[in-house]
Design a protein around this motif. Structure first.
Motif, PDB file in Angstrom:
ATOM      1  N   MET A 244       0.847  -1.193   0.000  1.00  0.00           N
ATOM      2  CA  MET A 244       0.000   0.000   0.000  1.00  0.00           C
ATOM      3  C   MET A 244       0.885   1.245   0.000  1.00  0.00           C
ATOM      4  SD  MET A 244      -2.754   1.338   2.842  1.00  0.00           S
ATOM      5  CE  MET A 244      -4.069   0.217   2.483  1.00  0.00           C
ATOM      6  N   ASP A 245       1.232   1.740  -1.181  1.00  0.00           N
ATOM      7  CA  ASP A 245       2.030   2.949  -1.363  1.00  0.00           C
ATOM      8  C   ASP A 245       3.356   2.920  -0.605  1.00  0.00           C
ATOM      9  OD1 ASP A 245       0.487   4.556  -3.186  1.00  0.00           O
ATOM     10  OD2 ASP A 245      -1.002   4.701  -1.592  1.00  0.00           O
ATOM     11  N   ASN A 246       3.982   1.751  -0.562  1.00  0.00           N
ATOM     12  CA  ASN A 246       5.272   1.637   0.131  1.00  0.00           C
ATOM     13  C   ASN A 246       6.340   2.504  -0.509  1.00  0.00           C
ATOM     14  OD1 ASN A 246       4.517  -0.071   2.222  1.00  0.00           O
ATOM     15  ND2 ASN A 246       4.833  -1.901   0.992  1.00  0.00           N
ATOM     16  N   ASN A 247       6.358   2.574  -1.837  1.00  0.00           N
ATOM     17  CA  ASN A 247       7.363   3.405  -2.506  1.00  0.00           C
ATOM     18  C   ASN A 247       7.190   4.876  -2.168  1.00  0.00           C
ATOM     19  OD1 ASN A 247       8.646   1.225  -3.697  1.00  0.00           O
ATOM     20  ND2 ASN A 247       7.436   1.346  -5.573  1.00  0.00           N
ATOM     21  N   LEU A 248       5.929   5.323  -2.115  1.00  0.00           N
ATOM     22  CA  LEU A 248       5.664   6.723  -1.792  1.00  0.00           C
ATOM     23  C   LEU A 248       6.071   7.034  -0.356  1.00  0.00           C
ATOM     24  CD1 LEU A 248       4.656   9.476  -2.632  1.00  0.00           C
ATOM     25  CD2 LEU A 248       2.317   8.698  -2.178  1.00  0.00           C
ATOM     26  N   THR A 249       5.748   6.151   0.581  1.00  0.00           N
ATOM     27  CA  THR A 249       6.142   6.411   1.970  1.00  0.00           C
ATOM     28  C   THR A 249       7.662   6.391   2.112  1.00  0.00           C
ATOM     29  OG1 THR A 249       5.795   4.091   2.602  1.00  0.00           O
ATOM     30  CG2 THR A 249       3.993   5.617   3.040  1.00  0.00           C
ATOM     31  N   LYS A 250       8.345   5.502   1.376  1.00  0.00           N
ATOM     32  CA  LYS A 250       9.817   5.491   1.415  1.00  0.00           C
ATOM     33  C   LYS A 250      10.382   6.804   0.878  1.00  0.00           C
ATOM     34  CE  LYS A 250      10.500   0.518   1.051  1.00  0.00           C
ATOM     35  NZ  LYS A 250      10.927  -0.585   0.183  1.00  0.00           N
ATOM     36  N   THR A 251       9.769   7.329  -0.183  1.00  0.00           N
ATOM     37  CA  THR A 251      10.213   8.602  -0.752  1.00  0.00           C
ATOM     38  C   THR A 251      10.024   9.735   0.253  1.00  0.00           C
ATOM     39  OG1 THR A 251       9.700   7.848  -2.989  1.00  0.00           O
ATOM     40  CG2 THR A 251       9.826  10.230  -2.648  1.00  0.00           C
ATOM     41  N   ILE A 252       8.877   9.756   0.922  1.00  0.00           N
ATOM     42  CA  ILE A 252       8.585  10.791   1.917  1.00  0.00           C
ATOM     43  C   ILE A 252       9.583  10.696   3.078  1.00  0.00           C
ATOM     44  CG2 ILE A 252       6.911  11.575   3.639  1.00  0.00           C
ATOM     45  CD1 ILE A 252       4.717  10.581   1.597  1.00  0.00           C
ATOM     46  N   ILE A 253       9.809   9.482   3.555  1.00  0.00           N
ATOM     47  CA  ILE A 253      10.740   9.295   4.674  1.00  0.00           C
ATOM     48  C   ILE A 253      12.149   9.709   4.263  1.00  0.00           C
ATOM     49  CG2 ILE A 253      11.863   7.542   6.123  1.00  0.00           C
ATOM     50  CD1 ILE A 253       9.061   6.128   6.197  1.00  0.00           C
ATOM     51  N   GLY A 254      12.547   9.378   3.038  1.00  0.00           N
ATOM     52  CA  GLY A 254      13.861   9.796   2.538  1.00  0.00           C
ATOM     53  C   GLY A 254      14.000  11.310   2.512  1.00  0.00           C
ATOM     54  N   ALA A 255      12.945  11.987   2.070  1.00  0.00           N
ATOM     55  CA  ALA A 255      12.967  13.457   2.042  1.00  0.00           C
ATOM     56  C   ALA A 255      13.051  14.019   3.459  1.00  0.00           C
ATOM     57  CB  ALA A 255      11.722  13.985   1.329  1.00  0.00           C
ATOM     58  N   ALA A 256      12.316  13.429   4.390  1.00  0.00           N
ATOM     59  CA  ALA A 256      12.351  13.890   5.779  1.00  0.00           C
ATOM     60  C   ALA A 256      13.739  13.680   6.384  1.00  0.00           C
ATOM     61  CB  ALA A 256      11.289  13.156   6.605  1.00  0.00           C
ATOM     62  N   ILE A 257      14.367  12.563   6.055  1.00  0.00           N
ATOM     63  CA  ILE A 257      15.721  12.299   6.546  1.00  0.00           C
ATOM     64  C   ILE A 257      16.695  13.322   5.978  1.00  0.00           C
ATOM     65  CG2 ILE A 257      17.654  10.659   6.384  1.00  0.00           C
ATOM     66  CD1 ILE A 257      15.528   8.408   6.763  1.00  0.00           C
ATOM     67  N   ASN A 258      16.538  13.679   4.720  1.00  0.00           N
ATOM     68  CA  ASN A 258      17.405  14.710   4.118  1.00  0.00           C
ATOM     69  C   ASN A 258      17.266  16.040   4.853  1.00  0.00           C
ATOM     70  OD1 ASN A 258      18.394  12.957   2.193  1.00  0.00           O
ATOM     71  ND2 ASN A 258      16.960  13.620   0.606  1.00  0.00           N
ATOM     72  N   VAL A 259      16.038  16.414   5.161  1.00  0.00           N
ATOM     73  CA  VAL A 259      15.795  17.663   5.898  1.00  0.00           C
ATOM     74  C   VAL A 259      16.439  17.579   7.278  1.00  0.00           C
ATOM     75  CG1 VAL A 259      14.008  19.091   6.990  1.00  0.00           C
ATOM     76  CG2 VAL A 259      13.685  18.266   4.638  1.00  0.00           C
ATOM     77  N   HIS A 260      16.245  16.459   7.959  1.00  0.00           N
ATOM     78  CA  HIS A 260      16.783  16.296   9.310  1.00  0.00           C
ATOM     79  C   HIS A 260      18.310  16.303   9.305  1.00  0.00           C
ATOM     80  CE1 HIS A 260      17.665  14.181  13.142  1.00  0.00           C
ATOM     81  NE2 HIS A 260      16.649  14.919  13.568  1.00  0.00           N
ATOM     82  N   ARG A 261      18.909  15.656   8.311  1.00  0.00           N
ATOM     83  CA  ARG A 261      20.381  15.652   8.209  1.00  0.00           C
ATOM     84  C   ARG A 261      20.922  17.068   8.022  1.00  0.00           C
ATOM     85  NH1 ARG A 261      20.979  10.575   4.255  1.00  0.00           N
ATOM     86  NH2 ARG A 261      21.047   8.949   5.832  1.00  0.00           N
ATOM     87  N   ALA A 262      20.216  17.855   7.230  1.00  0.00           N
ATOM     88  CA  ALA A 262      20.675  19.221   6.953  1.00  0.00           C
ATOM     89  C   ALA A 262      20.466  20.152   8.142  1.00  0.00           C
ATOM     90  CB  ALA A 262      19.947  19.779   5.725  1.00  0.00           C
ATOM     91  N   LEU A 263      19.356  20.008   8.842  1.00  0.00           N
ATOM     92  CA  LEU A 263      19.012  20.956   9.907  1.00  0.00           C
ATOM     93  C   LEU A 263      19.321  20.451  11.309  1.00  0.00           C
ATOM     94  CD1 LEU A 263      15.535  22.178   8.594  1.00  0.00           C
ATOM     95  CD2 LEU A 263      17.776  23.230   8.234  1.00  0.00           C
ATOM     96  N   GLY A 264      19.252  19.146  11.513  1.00  0.00           N
ATOM     97  CA  GLY A 264      19.417  18.583  12.850  1.00  0.00           C
ATOM     98  C   GLY A 264      18.199  18.841  13.716  1.00  0.00           C
ATOM     99  N   PRO A 265      18.207  18.320  14.938  1.00  0.00           N
ATOM    100  CA  PRO A 265      17.093  18.557  15.855  1.00  0.00           C
ATOM    101  C   PRO A 265      17.180  19.937  16.498  1.00  0.00           C
ATOM    102  CG  PRO A 265      18.727  17.164  16.899  1.00  0.00           C
ATOM    103  CD  PRO A 265      19.207  17.416  15.490  1.00  0.00           C
ATOM    104  N   GLY A 266      16.084  20.382  17.114  1.00  0.00           N
ATOM    105  CA  GLY A 266      16.125  21.594  17.915  1.00  0.00           C
ATOM    106  C   GLY A 266      15.415  22.803  17.353  1.00  0.00           C
ATOM    107  N   LEU A 267      14.879  22.720  16.141  1.00  0.00           N
ATOM    108  CA  LEU A 267      14.169  23.859  15.562  1.00  0.00           C
ATOM    109  C   LEU A 267      12.667  23.749  15.808  1.00  0.00           C
ATOM    110  CD1 LEU A 267      16.037  24.003  12.132  1.00  0.00           C
ATOM    111  CD2 LEU A 267      16.518  25.325  14.198  1.00  0.00           C
ATOM    112  N   LEU A 268      11.957  24.797  15.441  1.00  0.00           N
ATOM    113  CA  LEU A 268      10.502  24.773  15.548  1.00  0.00           C
ATOM    114  C   LEU A 268       9.908  23.869  14.476  1.00  0.00           C
ATOM    115  CD1 LEU A 268       9.738  28.569  16.079  1.00  0.00           C
ATOM    116  CD2 LEU A 268       9.703  26.753  17.808  1.00  0.00           C
ATOM    117  N   GLU A 269       8.757  23.306  14.775  1.00  0.00           N
ATOM    118  CA  GLU A 269       8.042  22.444  13.830  1.00  0.00           C
ATOM    119  C   GLU A 269       7.845  23.128  12.485  1.00  0.00           C
ATOM    120  OE1 GLU A 269       3.493  21.071  13.504  1.00  0.00           O
ATOM    121  OE2 GLU A 269       4.448  20.487  15.389  1.00  0.00           O
ATOM    122  N   SER A 270       7.536  24.422  12.500  1.00  0.00           N
ATOM    123  CA  SER A 270       7.266  25.160  11.260  1.00  0.00           C
ATOM    124  C   SER A 270       8.479  25.180  10.328  1.00  0.00           C
ATOM    125  CB  SER A 270       6.807  26.581  11.573  1.00  0.00           C
ATOM    126  OG  SER A 270       7.785  27.258  12.337  1.00  0.00           O
ATOM    127  N   ALA A 271       9.692  25.184  10.869  1.00  0.00           N
ATOM    128  CA  ALA A 271      10.893  25.172  10.037  1.00  0.00           C
ATOM    129  C   ALA A 271      10.999  23.848   9.280  1.00  0.00           C
ATOM    130  CB  ALA A 271      12.138  25.388  10.898  1.00  0.00           C
TER     131      ALA A 271
END
Length: 125
Positions: free
Chosen positions: A1-28
């Motif tokens: 059930m949309d496993n490829n799409l969820t993997k793509t979303i998770i990959g994008a989220a990991i890219n954002v997290h790697r670039a920014l790290g923890p500690g910012l506001l949710e809106s960022a």
């Protein structure tokens, strides 16, 4: 059930997290993830306000989805120490009320983002 799409979303989220790290506001994280997902060609909407109908009462802005991907996957973003039962209940309610099949609860306040992701399936479909 949309496993490829969820993997793509998770990959994008990991890219954002790697670039920014923890500690910012949710809106960022929300803005950066929105940018990341759109840049790979996904249809993404932000802050979707949907009504709630209770008996004869209609509340125009009953809830607001952080991000909706391809009109089927709800992304609820958090920056919290850890998930609580309320966070899970919140995303499940959004999915049920909007009749969306999948949801991802993503907590950017973690050292490793993979430890801050929970996947949900709408069992009422």
């Amino acid at each position: 059930m949309d496993n490829n799409l969820t993997k793509t979303i998770i990959g994008a989220a990991i890219n954002v997290h790697r670039a920014l790290g923890p500690g910012l506001l949710e809106s960022a994280y929300q803005e950066c993830l929105l940018f990341e997902l759109k840049s790979i060609g996904l249809n993404v909407k932000k802050e979707i306000e949907l009504p709630i109908v209770y008996k004869d009462i209609k509340l125009d802005h009953g809830y607001r989805i952080d991000l909706l991907v391809e009109n089927k996957i709800v992304l609820e973003l958090k920056t919290v120490e850890s998930f609580t039962d309320v966070h899970s209940a919140q995303i499940l309610t959004y999915m049920k009320l909007g009749n969306y099949p999948l949801g991802l609860l993503i907590n950017f306040h973690t050292k490793l983002l993979k430890n801050g992701i929970k996947r949900f399936i709408n069992s009422s479909q």
